[in-house]
Design an enzyme around this catalytic site. Sequence first.
Site, PDB file in Angstrom:
ATOM      1  N   GLU A 170      -2.213  -9.029   4.185  1.00 19.84           N
ATOM      2  CA  GLU A 170      -2.235  -9.515   5.571  1.00 19.84           C
ATOM      3  C   GLU A 170      -3.636  -9.667   6.145  1.00 19.84           C
ATOM      4  OE1 GLU A 170      -1.693  -4.968   5.863  1.00 19.84           O
ATOM      5  OE2 GLU A 170      -1.225  -6.616   4.494  1.00 19.84           O
ATOM      6  N   CYS A 185       0.841  -1.206   0.000  1.00 20.02           N
ATOM      7  CA  CYS A 185       0.000   0.000   0.000  1.00 20.02           C
ATOM      8  C   CYS A 185       0.880   1.262   0.000  1.00 20.02           C
ATOM      9  CB  CYS A 185      -0.965  -0.023   1.184  1.00 20.02           C
ATOM     10  SG  CYS A 185      -2.331   1.149   1.021  1.00 20.02           S
ATOM     11  N   SER A 188       1.460 -14.123  32.353  1.00 20.65           N
ATOM     12  CA  SER A 188       2.285 -14.339  33.540  1.00 20.65           C
ATOM     13  C   SER A 188       2.466 -15.824  33.836  1.00 20.65           C
ATOM     14  CB  SER A 188       1.689 -13.615  34.761  1.00 20.65           C
ATOM     15  OG  SER A 188       0.445 -14.161  35.141  1.00 20.65           O
ATOM     16  N   SER A 189       1.454 -16.631  33.510  1.00 21.36           N
ATOM     17  CA  SER A 189       1.563 -18.075  33.755  1.00 21.36           C
ATOM     18  C   SER A 189       2.612 -18.709  32.846  1.00 21.36           C
ATOM     19  CB  SER A 189       0.206 -18.756  33.542  1.00 21.36           C
ATOM     20  OG  SER A 189      -0.754 -18.251  34.437  1.00 21.36           O
ATOM     21  N   SER A 242      -0.780 -13.139  37.813  1.00 18.31           N
ATOM     22  CA  SER A 242      -2.135 -12.598  37.776  1.00 18.31           C
ATOM     23  C   SER A 242      -3.169 -13.703  37.607  1.00 18.31           C
ATOM     24  CB  SER A 242      -2.273 -11.621  36.605  1.00 18.31           C
ATOM     25  OG  SER A 242      -2.166 -12.327  35.374  1.00 18.31           O
ATOM     26  N   GLY A 266      -3.437 -15.029  34.694  1.00 16.69           N
ATOM     27  CA  GLY A 266      -3.684 -14.965  33.269  1.00 16.69           C
ATOM     28  C   GLY A 266      -2.653 -15.729  32.460  1.00 16.69           C
ATOM     29  N   HIS A 270      -3.753  -5.097   0.545  1.00 16.13           N
ATOM     30  CA  HIS A 270      -3.237  -5.614   1.818  1.00 16.13           C
ATOM     31  C   HIS A 270      -3.332  -7.138   1.855  1.00 16.13           C
ATOM     32  CE1 HIS A 270      -2.678  -1.826   4.073  1.00 16.13           C
ATOM     33  NE2 HIS A 270      -3.635  -1.374   3.266  1.00 16.13           N
TER      34      HIS A 270
END
Length: 509
Positions: A169, A79, A226-227, A221, A223, A167
Amino acid sequence: MHEKIIILDFGSQYTQLIARRVRELNVYCEIYPFNKFPIPDNTTKGVILSGSPFSVRDANAPYPDLSNIKSKYPLLGVCYGAQFLAHNFGGEVLPSKHREYGRARLNYVDQESDLMKGIELNSQVWMSHGDTITKIPDNYQIITSTSDVKFGGFKISNEQTYGIQFHPEVYHTEQGKQLLENFIVGICKCKQDWSPAVFADETIKDLRNKLGNDKVLLGLSGGVDSSVAGVLLHKAIGKNLTCIFVDNGLLRKNEFEKVLESYKDMGLNVIGVDAKNQFLSQLKGIVEPEEKRKIIGRVFIEVFDQEAHKIKEVKWLAQGTIYPDVIESISVNGPSATIKSHHNVGGLPEKMHLKVVEPLRLLFKDEVRRVGTSIGIKDDLLNRHPFPGPGLAIRILSDITPEKVRILQEVDDIFIEGLKQADLYKKVWQAGVILLPVQSVGVMGDERTYENAVALRAVSSTDGMTADWSHLPYEFLADISNKIINNVKGINRVVYDISSKPPATIEWE
């Protein structure tokens, strides 16, 4: 050191999507601002120029120095990138007679072109530009066109330099993946050796070498990010990792207990801290969303710092930073305007004099989940919906009280469990409930009520950067509404949020 594709960002909303499409081909890539990128080295196999909200004719249009790239490495302009390659090397770009936005069909394809191999005539592509290339230099060859865009794609003679005005993508471009694979694998000759399992193995080795016998702290957290960061660190340094999980009183119903239980099977050394009273007392009477976030961030640092000082000789703080956070910090126009304060542990490293380690800083969210799968983390944890760092504080659109938190936890639990039972949970990116500062008249039995309203929110997305509201079945919504009103005292009205992002955000505050 992996082979890589460099993507130069001109400010397009689609730049990160290009990167994710490259990664899906098992090829590593990095995004840099058009005006601040490293000189390509022997690991660089090719370069992609992104789109842009600018016109190449603007006085302040992005102008990259391609002297170390063009004709030396395979180059693909998308583009704006294509228009830049035409406009600044002897061609012409003018405003389109009709804004070219949306679906188009290729009515000419050069099947001999390496970039267009396997791309079918009449294949659908996605246009998104207000200018168009009206003239190309003599050494440029047309490789594809649409009925409205003659110079839909081109190649420079005797160079592996290409430009396309659509585009590839976005999923609207039907054979976009094929085109990108033609460029990345066929033209750039990338080996396709970037995979979740390889990343996990290499990261664990790197962490082991970097951290040695040093002690590391990680704020969990519950989530995904972090896990996964925690398990990677645990595999690298074992007992030298200590995780702290803070209950701020604003988690989902029974979340604190459930998360601690889920980590038991993962071998992590987790300290659970009940700090509900500290957070709720500091938030008493606060209504303004940004002030809520800052208070929660400050109290979290205080609580985390208190617990951290009980552990001797800690040298590192681990964080679940992922690649979109890194890109944001080096964006084309500098860090974006603050829409809302970040809820993470900003300020902690300086306060505690710790070095920072970020095992996931190269990954997108979907890659984090795939890495989690490769290192054996359970599907239930990896496919949990994102949950805001400030928790339910930003889903209570008024001052926060223990009673409001209780009501919202009950309603949220009915909604989330309902999604799971109806086999809808995995079809939704994120769901939650907002307690509105609105009371309305209702009738229950023979009594008139004047109670609270809640809004249900469920969105579909890939990475949370854009999102559409989830088209949940009416029957499901009717059933959930009845359950909420019949089982949660204080609620007599349920509404469903049908706003997309943009213009709305996923959270309300």
